[in-house]
Design a protein around this motif. Sequence first.
Motif, PDB file in Angstrom:
ATOM      1  N   GLY A  83       0.789  -1.219   0.000  1.00  0.00           N
ATOM      2  CA  GLY A  83       0.000   0.000   0.000  1.00  0.00           C
ATOM      3  C   GLY A  83       0.829   1.280   0.000  1.00  0.00           C
ATOM      4  N   TYR A  84       2.084   1.175  -0.414  1.00  0.00           N
ATOM      5  CA  TYR A  84       2.974   2.339  -0.488  1.00  0.00           C
ATOM      6  C   TYR A  84       2.451   3.337  -1.516  1.00  0.00           C
ATOM      7  N   ARG A  85       2.489   4.610  -1.174  1.00  0.00           N
ATOM      8  CA  ARG A  85       2.017   5.670  -2.068  1.00  0.00           C
ATOM      9  C   ARG A  85       3.203   6.524  -2.493  1.00  0.00           C
ATOM     10  N   PRO A  86       3.755   6.290  -3.683  1.00  0.00           N
ATOM     11  CA  PRO A  86       4.901   7.087  -4.117  1.00  0.00           C
ATOM     12  C   PRO A  86       4.490   8.530  -4.389  1.00  0.00           C
ATOM     13  N   ASP A  87       5.405   9.443  -4.108  1.00  0.00           N
ATOM     14  CA  ASP A  87       5.136  10.833  -4.467  1.00  0.00           C
ATOM     15  C   ASP A  87       5.710  11.098  -5.861  1.00  0.00           C
ATOM     16  N   ARG A  88       5.562  12.314  -6.336  1.00  0.00           N
ATOM     17  CA  ARG A  88       6.000  12.619  -7.703  1.00  0.00           C
ATOM     18  C   ARG A  88       7.500  12.441  -7.877  1.00  0.00           C
ATOM     19  N   TRP A  89       8.267  12.626  -6.816  1.00  0.00           N
ATOM     20  CA  TRP A  89       9.718  12.454  -6.900  1.00  0.00           C
ATOM     21  C   TRP A  89      10.100  10.984  -6.996  1.00  0.00           C
ATOM     22  N   ASP A  90       9.371  10.121  -6.319  1.00  0.00           N
ATOM     23  CA  ASP A  90       9.584   8.681  -6.474  1.00  0.00           C
ATOM     24  C   ASP A  90       9.331   8.266  -7.922  1.00  0.00           C
ATOM     25  N   VAL A  91       8.225   8.754  -8.477  1.00  0.00           N
ATOM     26  CA  VAL A  91       7.855   8.406  -9.846  1.00  0.00           C
ATOM     27  C   VAL A  91       8.892   8.955 -10.825  1.00  0.00           C
ATOM     28  N   LEU A  92       9.284  10.203 -10.646  1.00  0.00           N
ATOM     29  CA  LEU A  92      10.289  10.794 -11.522  1.00  0.00           C
ATOM     30  C   LEU A  92      11.607  10.020 -11.433  1.00  0.00           C
ATOM     31  N   GLY A  93      12.020   9.702 -10.224  1.00  0.00           N
ATOM     32  CA  GLY A  93      13.262   8.945 -10.047  1.00  0.00           C
ATOM     33  C   GLY A  93      13.199   7.587 -10.727  1.00  0.00           C
ATOM     34  N   ALA A  94      12.060   6.908 -10.607  1.00  0.00           N
ATOM     35  CA  ALA A  94      11.904   5.604 -11.255  1.00  0.00           C
ATOM     36  C   ALA A  94      11.958   5.740 -12.777  1.00  0.00           C
ATOM     37  N   LEU A  95      11.344   6.779 -13.312  1.00  0.00           N
ATOM     38  CA  LEU A  95      11.385   7.000 -14.760  1.00  0.00           C
ATOM     39  C   LEU A  95      12.799   7.307 -15.234  1.00  0.00           C
ATOM     40  N   VAL A  96      13.540   8.079 -14.463  1.00  0.00           N
ATOM     41  CA  VAL A  96      14.947   8.362 -14.802  1.00  0.00           C
ATOM     42  C   VAL A  96      15.742   7.054 -14.820  1.00  0.00           C
ATOM     43  N   CYS A  97      15.513   6.212 -13.823  1.00  0.00           N
ATOM     44  CA  CYS A  97      16.217   4.924 -13.763  1.00  0.00           C
ATOM     45  C   CYS A  97      15.872   4.044 -14.962  1.00  0.00           C
ATOM     46  N   LEU A  98      14.609   4.012 -15.352  1.00  0.00           N
ATOM     47  CA  LEU A  98      14.218   3.215 -16.515  1.00  0.00           C
ATOM     48  C   LEU A  98      14.810   3.780 -17.802  1.00  0.00           C
ATOM     49  N   ALA A  99      14.890   5.096 -17.889  1.00  0.00           N
ATOM     50  CA  ALA A  99      15.534   5.696 -19.063  1.00  0.00           C
ATOM     51  C   ALA A  99      17.015   5.313 -19.100  1.00  0.00           C
ATOM     52  N   GLY A 100      17.666   5.330 -17.955  1.00  0.00           N
ATOM     53  CA  GLY A 100      19.065   4.904 -17.889  1.00  0.00           C
ATOM     54  C   GLY A 100      19.228   3.451 -18.294  1.00  0.00           C
ATOM     55  N   MET A 101      18.318   2.609 -17.845  1.00  0.00           N
ATOM     56  CA  MET A 101      18.356   1.198 -18.229  1.00  0.00           C
ATOM     57  C   MET A 101      18.258   1.057 -19.737  1.00  0.00           C
ATOM     58  N   ALA A 102      17.352   1.798 -20.351  1.00  0.00           N
ATOM     59  CA  ALA A 102      17.166   1.701 -21.800  1.00  0.00           C
ATOM     60  C   ALA A 102      18.419   2.153 -22.548  1.00  0.00           C
ATOM     61  N   VAL A 103      19.061   3.204 -22.082  1.00  0.00           N
ATOM     62  CA  VAL A 103      20.289   3.675 -22.725  1.00  0.00           C
ATOM     63  C   VAL A 103      21.392   2.624 -22.580  1.00  0.00           C
ATOM     64  N   ILE A 104      21.560   2.100 -21.379  1.00  0.00           N
ATOM     65  CA  ILE A 104      22.611   1.111 -21.135  1.00  0.00           C
ATOM     66  C   ILE A 104      22.397  -0.150 -21.981  1.00  0.00           C
ATOM     67  N   MET A 105      21.184  -0.648 -22.031  1.00  0.00           N
ATOM     68  CA  MET A 105      20.926  -1.933 -22.697  1.00  0.00           C
ATOM     69  C   MET A 105      20.706  -1.817 -24.194  1.00  0.00           C
ATOM     70  N   TYR A 106      20.004  -0.792 -24.644  1.00  0.00           N
ATOM     71  CA  TYR A 106      19.482  -0.822 -26.005  1.00  0.00           C
ATOM     72  C   TYR A 106      20.021   0.262 -26.927  1.00  0.00           C
ATOM     73  N   ALA A 107      20.976   1.051 -26.470  1.00  0.00           N
ATOM     74  CA  ALA A 107      21.579   2.053 -27.347  1.00  0.00           C
ATOM     75  C   ALA A 107      22.324   1.346 -28.474  1.00  0.00           C
ATOM     76  N   PRO A 108      22.257   1.907 -29.698  1.00  0.00           N
ATOM     77  CA  PRO A 108      22.983   1.265 -30.802  1.00  0.00           C
ATOM     78  C   PRO A 108      24.499   1.393 -30.574  1.00  0.00           C
ATOM     79  N   ARG A 109      25.190   0.297 -30.736  1.00  0.00           N
ATOM     80  CA  ARG A 109      26.622   0.281 -30.472  1.00  0.00           C
ATOM     81  C   ARG A 109      27.435  -0.085 -31.705  1.00  0.00           C
ATOM     82  N   GLY A 110      26.789  -0.428 -32.776  1.00  0.00           N
ATOM     83  CA  GLY A 110      27.502  -0.719 -34.012  1.00  0.00           C
ATOM     84  C   GLY A 110      28.312  -2.007 -33.997  1.00  0.00           C
ATOM     85  N   ARG A 111      27.967  -2.923 -33.120  1.00  0.00           N
ATOM     86  CA  ARG A 111      28.693  -4.204 -33.086  1.00  0.00           C
ATOM     87  C   ARG A 111      28.148  -5.138 -34.122  1.00  0.00           C
TER      88      ARG A 111
END
Length: 111
Positions: A83-111
């Motif tokens: 029943g945890y209620r995240p505030d807007r900063w929790d949500v923003l932080g989670a979105l930043v982390c997911l964006a970082g994950m996407a860059v780390i894993m799925y950025a084109p690397r030309g291999r």
Amino acid sequence: MVVARSVFLFAVAAFCEIGGAWLVWQGVREHRGWIWIGAGVLALGAYGFVATFQPQDDFGRVLAAYGGVFVAGSIAWGMVADGYRPDRWDVLGALVCLAGMAVIMYAPRGR
């Protein structure tokens, strides 16, 4: 298709790791007993195996990217299970982390 498989594996890994940690937490902190703790340990072990199925060969990259999934997944798990209620900063932080994950894993690397 490779990205979809990878995202699915991250979701399964998060379920195993976060769920396992939650079970251990419940067993110890909420005094639910050794069965909960044991189930948590098994789930945490399963997480280690699920991570090996990622199509990416670089252990460090997979685990670093998974960190973003873990952050967002932990907030979601807390909402559903406790029943945890995240505030807007929790949500923003989670979105930043997911964006970082996407860059780390799925950025084109030309291999």
